[in-house]
Design a protein around this motif. Structure first.
Motif, PDB file in Angstrom:
ATOM      1  N   GLU A 171      63.696  12.556  91.360  1.00 12.70           N
ATOM      2  CA  GLU A 171      64.423  13.517  92.198  1.00 12.70           C
ATOM      3  C   GLU A 171      63.556  14.725  92.546  1.00 12.70           C
ATOM      4  OE1 GLU A 171      67.216  12.983  93.573  1.00 12.70           O
ATOM      5  OE2 GLU A 171      67.755  11.132  92.522  1.00 12.70           O
ATOM      6  N   GLU A 172      64.002  15.444  93.571  1.00 14.06           N
ATOM      7  CA  GLU A 172      63.243  16.580  94.086  1.00 14.06           C
ATOM      8  C   GLU A 172      63.022  17.670  93.032  1.00 14.06           C
ATOM      9  OE1 GLU A 172      65.739  15.046  97.629  1.00 14.06           O
ATOM     10  OE2 GLU A 172      65.889  15.159  95.441  1.00 14.06           O
ATOM     11  N   SER A 173      63.918  17.768  92.084  1.00 11.55           N
ATOM     12  CA  SER A 173      63.856  18.855  91.103  1.00 11.55           C
ATOM     13  C   SER A 173      62.784  18.639  90.028  1.00 11.55           C
ATOM     14  CB  SER A 173      65.208  19.011  90.419  1.00 11.55           C
ATOM     15  OG  SER A 173      65.587  17.804  89.772  1.00 11.55           O
ATOM     16  N   ARG A 174      62.166  17.449  90.011  1.00  7.13           N
ATOM     17  CA  ARG A 174      61.213  17.140  88.941  1.00  7.13           C
ATOM     18  C   ARG A 174      59.781  17.106  89.463  1.00  7.13           C
ATOM     19  NH1 ARG A 174      62.875  12.937  84.453  1.00  7.13           N
ATOM     20  NH2 ARG A 174      61.287  14.274  83.489  1.00  7.13           N
ATOM     21  N   ARG A 216      61.590  13.761  97.089  1.00  9.63           N
ATOM     22  CA  ARG A 216      62.159  12.617  96.380  1.00  9.63           C
ATOM     23  C   ARG A 216      61.151  11.472  96.470  1.00  9.63           C
ATOM     24  NH1 ARG A 216      68.336  10.924  97.327  1.00  9.63           N
ATOM     25  NH2 ARG A 216      68.457  13.144  96.780  1.00  9.63           N
ATOM     26  N   ARG A 259      65.702  17.663 103.429  1.00 11.46           N
ATOM     27  CA  ARG A 259      66.041  16.966 102.190  1.00 11.46           C
ATOM     28  C   ARG A 259      66.769  15.668 102.516  1.00 11.46           C
ATOM     29  NH1 ARG A 259      66.236  19.827  97.323  1.00 11.46           N
ATOM     30  NH2 ARG A 259      68.063  18.616  96.698  1.00 11.46           N
ATOM     31  N   PRO A 271      57.011  18.375  93.501  1.00 14.12           N
ATOM     32  CA  PRO A 271      58.305  19.075  93.464  1.00 14.12           C
ATOM     33  C   PRO A 271      58.848  19.250  94.883  1.00 14.12           C
ATOM     34  CG  PRO A 271      56.679  20.218  92.126  1.00 14.12           C
ATOM     35  CD  PRO A 271      55.929  19.172  92.891  1.00 14.12           C
ATOM     36  N   GLY A 272      60.161  19.077  95.013  1.00  8.08           N
ATOM     37  CA  GLY A 272      60.790  19.221  96.323  1.00  8.08           C
ATOM     38  C   GLY A 272      60.770  17.963  97.154  1.00  8.08           C
TER      39      GLY A 272
END
Length: 402
Positions: free
Chosen positions: A381-384, A341, A14, A338-339
């Motif tokens: 962001e990674e969460s989206r 950036r 990450r 997802p995951g």
């Protein structure tokens, strides 16, 4: 390293974790004496106290007449105080002064010139003044002995003016991090490319960014994809604080630089969960940090902003100021994994008192124009998993401010 080459980047670090490992190094302790004329943006390594008052004399803050305040008491438009113009201050005397003039001894205030009128050798004063009115006292700006700046302060143009005012011509500053930029790749040329050849641009772009961020940069010639040549190139610059390579950081047969750094020291990150540019690698050889950027120009820029910029700021003890941003409404949806950036280049247009952000049509990591002709990028962001059309997004103007 062979496992990565055989399997590819199954596991990607990450961005935040990679940056944390990169910055796990002590800031520089080297300092240097810097003339004030070139000290803008430099980070102080020692405190600065004022050696003298500013101003060092009582001075007129207005154009007018220096007087004793008591001689003007009761003055008004209907009943002006009558004083005599004089060369020195005293009872019922007025001395002509200009803004910045030294207040004559015996005077304690200044009447503004527009509140006076000279008639027949006398001065009529139409407004009473209080003691100290329109006068800048000694030390009003800075008092002798006053602590002005602490170590770690980054000097601005206004600071330089203040330091000049107290008589300082040089400052002790943290040394700039020394960075070597090494482009790699057997296909690279400087001009007039034949089929299969590519004009090398990363050295120019990355080195200029590093200078903006506060580094002293050495630009190296292109190094071909040869294990021994790459090893020599890295070892040559181990006297620098940072070696930045561009190209050869992935997992192909000609991507040799992570293997070379691993043999000489340590590669602690290889493959980061960001797009474009996940094949970035980070390592350290002796006391030198090695940032191995991908060769595709956009990927190199994205990773330089994410990793090289904070490293330079950290080493040089410089504040990492936020990148300027602007809110805008997205005109087309953004797809992202997802995951991971994701950095999406956008153009901005003002419409109906708001800004609209339109993703660039060309988005490949090798399309340099997609970033050079863009107005910034949107970070997903990674969460989206993507961003829908019409959502308000934050556009980072990463190139505007160091």
């Amino acid at each position: 390293m062979s496992d990565v080459r055989e399997t590819g980047f199954k596991q990607r670090t990450r961005v935040a974790d990679a940056r944390e490992r990169l910055l796990d190094v002590d800031p520089l302790d080297r300092t240097e004496r810097v003339p004030l004329s070139v000290a803008d943006g430099r980070t102080l390594s020692e405190p600065i106290d004022a050696a003298r008052n500013v101003p060092h004399y009582a001075r007129a803050a207005m154009d007018g007449w220096a007087v004793r305040a008591e001689d003007t008491f009761g003055a008004s438009d209907r009943s002006p105080a009558i004083l005599r113009p004089a060369e020195s201050a005293g009872p019922n005397a007025a001395v002509r002064v200009h803004t910045g003039s030294e207040l004559p001894e015996g005077a304690d205030s200044v009447v503004m010139v527009e509140q006076t009128e000279k008639l027949a050798g006398e001065l009529e004063v139409f407004d009473a003044v209080a003691e100290g009115e329109n006068v800048a006292p000694v030390g009003e700006d800075v008092e002798a002995g006053q602590r002005l700046y602490e170590p770690g302060h980054q000097l601005r143009p206004s600071d330089l003016g203040l330091l000049k005012a107290i008589g300082i011509d040089t400052v002790e500053a943290v040394a700039h991090p020394e960075v070597a930029v090494v482009p790699t790749g057997e296909e690279l040329v400087q001009a007039d490319p034949d089929p299969g050849e590519v004009i090398e641009t990363n050295r120019f772009t990355v080195s200029r960014l590093a200078e903006r961020w506060g580094a002293d940069v050495t630009r190296r010639n292109i190094v071909t994809d040869d294990h021994e040549a790459l090893r020599v190139a890295v070892e040559r610059d181990l006297t620098r604080d940072v070696v930045v390579t561009t190209g050869g950081s992935s997992v192909g047969e000609r991507d040799l630089i992570p293997e070379v750094v691993e043999e000489l020291g340590e590669v602690f990150v290889h493959g980061v969960a960001l797009k474009p540019g996940h094949p970035v690698a980070l390592g350290r050889v002796e006391d030198t940090t090695v940032v191995m950027l991908p060769g595709y120009p956009v990927a190199a820029i994205v990773n330089a902003v994410q990793f090289l910029r904070p490293l330079i700021k950290h080493l040089g003890r410089m504040p990492r100021n936020p990148i300027p941003t602007r809110e805008a409404r997205l005109t087309r949806k953004i797809r992202s994994e997802p995951g991971v950036r994701t950095f999406v280049r956008v153009k901005l247009e003002e419409s109906d008192d708001e800004f609209e952000a339109t993703p660039t049509r060309a988005s490949g990591s090798g399309i340099l124009s997609s970033v050079a002709l863009a107005d910034g990028w949107v970070v997903v962001e990674e969460s989206r998993e993507g961003v829908p059309e019409g959502e308000t997004v934050t556009v980072e103007d990463w190139e505007y401010n160091a």
